[in-house]
Design an enzyme around this catalytic site. Structure first.
Site, mmCIF file in Angstrom:
data_model
loop_
_atom_site.group_PDB
_atom_site.id
_atom_site.type_symbol
_atom_site.label_atom_id
_atom_site.label_comp_id
_atom_site.label_asym_id
_atom_site.label_seq_id
_atom_site.Cartn_x
_atom_site.Cartn_y
_atom_site.Cartn_z
ATOM 1 N N ASP A 18 0.842 -1.205 0.000
ATOM 2 C CA ASP A 18 0.000 0.000 0.000
ATOM 3 C C ASP A 18 0.873 1.249 0.000
ATOM 4 O OD1 ASP A 18 -2.284 1.529 0.054
ATOM 5 O OD2 ASP A 18 -2.785 1.099 2.147
ATOM 6 N N HIS A 35 2.764 3.413 -9.005
ATOM 7 C CA HIS A 35 2.598 1.979 -9.287
ATOM 8 C C HIS A 35 3.835 1.429 -10.005
ATOM 9 C CE1 HIS A 35 -1.367 2.080 -7.709
ATOM 10 N NE2 HIS A 35 -1.909 2.767 -8.697
ATOM 11 N N ASN A 66 -10.491 -3.179 -6.366
ATOM 12 C CA ASN A 66 -9.689 -2.232 -7.161
ATOM 13 C C ASN A 66 -10.306 -1.905 -8.529
ATOM 14 O OD1 ASN A 66 -6.433 -3.370 -5.961
ATOM 15 N ND2 ASN A 66 -7.688 -1.662 -5.265
ATOM 16 N N ARG A 69 -11.623 1.679 -9.087
ATOM 17 C CA ARG A 69 -10.741 2.851 -9.272
ATOM 18 C C ARG A 69 -11.005 3.470 -10.645
ATOM 19 N NH1 ARG A 69 -5.056 2.324 -6.204
ATOM 20 N NH2 ARG A 69 -5.953 1.667 -4.245
ATOM 21 N N ARG A 192 -5.317 -2.007 8.383
ATOM 22 C CA ARG A 192 -6.498 -2.797 8.002
ATOM 23 C C ARG A 192 -6.030 -4.057 7.277
ATOM 24 N NH1 ARG A 192 -7.855 2.415 6.338
ATOM 25 N NH2 ARG A 192 -6.968 2.044 4.273
ATOM 26 N N SER A 194 -8.240 -5.409 4.830
ATOM 27 C CA SER A 194 -8.803 -5.161 3.488
ATOM 28 C C SER A 194 -9.109 -6.429 2.679
ATOM 29 C CB SER A 194 -7.852 -4.246 2.693
ATOM 30 O OG SER A 194 -7.715 -3.006 3.329
HETATM 31 C C1 FPP Z 1 -1.757 0.286 -3.330
HETATM 32 O O1 FPP Z 1 -1.324 1.570 -3.525
HETATM 33 C C2 FPP Z 1 -1.295 -0.619 -4.339
HETATM 34 C C3 FPP Z 1 -2.072 -1.315 -5.215
HETATM 35 C C4 FPP Z 1 -3.330 -0.846 -5.815
HETATM 36 C C5 FPP Z 1 -1.686 -2.649 -5.593
HETATM 37 C C6 FPP Z 1 -0.213 -2.861 -5.773
HETATM 38 C C7 FPP Z 1 0.204 -2.707 -7.159
HETATM 39 C C8 FPP Z 1 1.499 -2.662 -7.539
HETATM 40 C C9 FPP Z 1 2.630 -2.791 -6.618
HETATM 41 C C10 FPP Z 1 1.829 -2.466 -8.959
HETATM 42 C C11 FPP Z 1 1.406 -3.618 -9.831
HETATM 43 C C12 FPP Z 1 1.948 -4.902 -9.367
HETATM 44 C C13 FPP Z 1 2.493 -5.846 -10.177
HETATM 45 C C14 FPP Z 1 2.977 -7.119 -9.594
HETATM 46 C C15 FPP Z 1 2.669 -5.644 -11.621
HETATM 47 P P1 FPP Z 1 -2.428 2.699 -3.533
HETATM 48 O O2 FPP Z 1 -2.611 3.131 -4.950
HETATM 49 O O3 FPP Z 1 -3.682 2.220 -2.868
HETATM 50 O O4 FPP Z 1 -1.726 3.802 -2.670
HETATM 51 P P2 FPP Z 1 -2.465 4.982 -1.860
HETATM 52 O O5 FPP Z 1 -3.250 4.323 -0.760
HETATM 53 O O6 FPP Z 1 -1.314 5.795 -1.361
HETATM 54 O O7 FPP Z 1 -3.332 5.723 -2.841
#
Ligand code: FPP
Length: 247
Positions: A18, A35, A66, A69, A192, A194
């Site tokens: 996260d 990402h 997700n 989003r 959390r 989640s």
């Molecule tokens: C959370 O960050 C992360 C995700 C939505 C999933 C994790 C995805 C990656 C690490 C990239 C893709 C993975 C692979 C293996 C290709 P967030 O966007 O929720 O962060 P925030 O809470 O700060 O907005």
């Protein structure tokens, strides 16, 4: 002190990655850049975990939730996933990493599914270390899928309706042939779970770290493992029962 018979290094580590969005926001960059850096952290941590003695690493890469989003972010995440799979296959084969997934992968874009199938197939013989990506994963959906599978098995005469044991039910989870996670880590300061491995994490230890996922390093993973090593896992027993003399 940890129970003597339990390993100091958790055999199975699961991570809720996260903080990609916040990492990007702090730098005035688009979320997708977070990402992208998150994928770099996936690469680093995949091999760091193995170096530290972990046998299985499960990463929560895309949840059922997700999909809600913004469409451009979902599209970009799918693109990154496809690119990652294409690029990593040779590394997995070279370094003998078994790759597998949990989740409703049948609902992912066709191109991603194709690369998932290839990667799973070409690495399925490796036994030393496994990377599991949770993709289109949700624990509640997993329970629904497991209940459906269990019911079908009862109808087919493969399971008994009155069995009622966890050992029978768990055979129908996505994780049927995986050990439960010993340590669950969540980055970015959120505390959390989640909808991640709710049943499998029943006796897991948890580490919550403020580090944002793109910054999560081998040293951060080692610190989480050190915290795990210092805990007493009782699995519902008492401290006294866990002492060698009481056995
Ligand atoms: C959370 O960050 C992360 C995700 C939505 C999933 C994790 C995805 C990656 C690490 C990239 C893709 C993975 C692979 C293996 C290709 P967030 O966007 O929720 O962060 P925030 O809470 O700060 O907005």
């Amino acid at each position: 002190m940890s129970a003597p018979s339990l390993p100091a290094v958790p055999p199975h580590v699961a991570i809720i990655m996260d903080g990609n969005g916040r990492w990007a926001q702090q730098r005035g960059l688009p979320r997708i850049e977070g990402h992208r850096r998150g994928v770099e952290a996936v690469r680093t941590i995949t091999f760091a975990a193995r170096d530290l003695g972990v046998k299985m690493l499960t990463l929560y890469a895309f949840s059922i939730e997700n999909w809600r989003r913004p469409q451009d972010e979902v599209g970009a995440l799918m693109g990154l996933l496809e690119f990652y799979l294409k690029k990593e296959l040779a590394t997995f084969v070279r370094d003998r990493v078994r790759f597998r997934t949990i989740g409703r992968t049948g609902d992912l874009p066709a191109g991603v599914q194709k690369h998932l199938r290839t990667t799973v197939e070409e690495t399925k013989h490796f036994t030393g270390y496994t990377l599991v990506l949770a993709l289109n994963y949700g624990a509640r959906t997993e329970v629904v899928d497991a209940a459906r599978s269990y019911a079908a098995a009862v109808v087919a005469g493969q399971e008994k309706l009155n069995d009622g044991s966890w050992d029978s039910f768990r055979r129908h989870l996505y994780t049927a042939d995986m050990p439960d996670p010993d340590l669950v880590i969540r980055t970015s300061g959120e505390t959390r779970i989640s909808n991640f491995l709710l049943l499998q994490a029943a006796y897991a230890e948890f580490v919550f770290t403020p580090v944002l996922w793109p910054d999560f390093s081998k040293a951060d993973l080692a610190a989480a493992i050190a915290s795990f090593a210092g805990r007493e896992r009782r699995f519902g027993l008492t401290s006294e029962q866990l002492k060698p003399a009481a056995r």
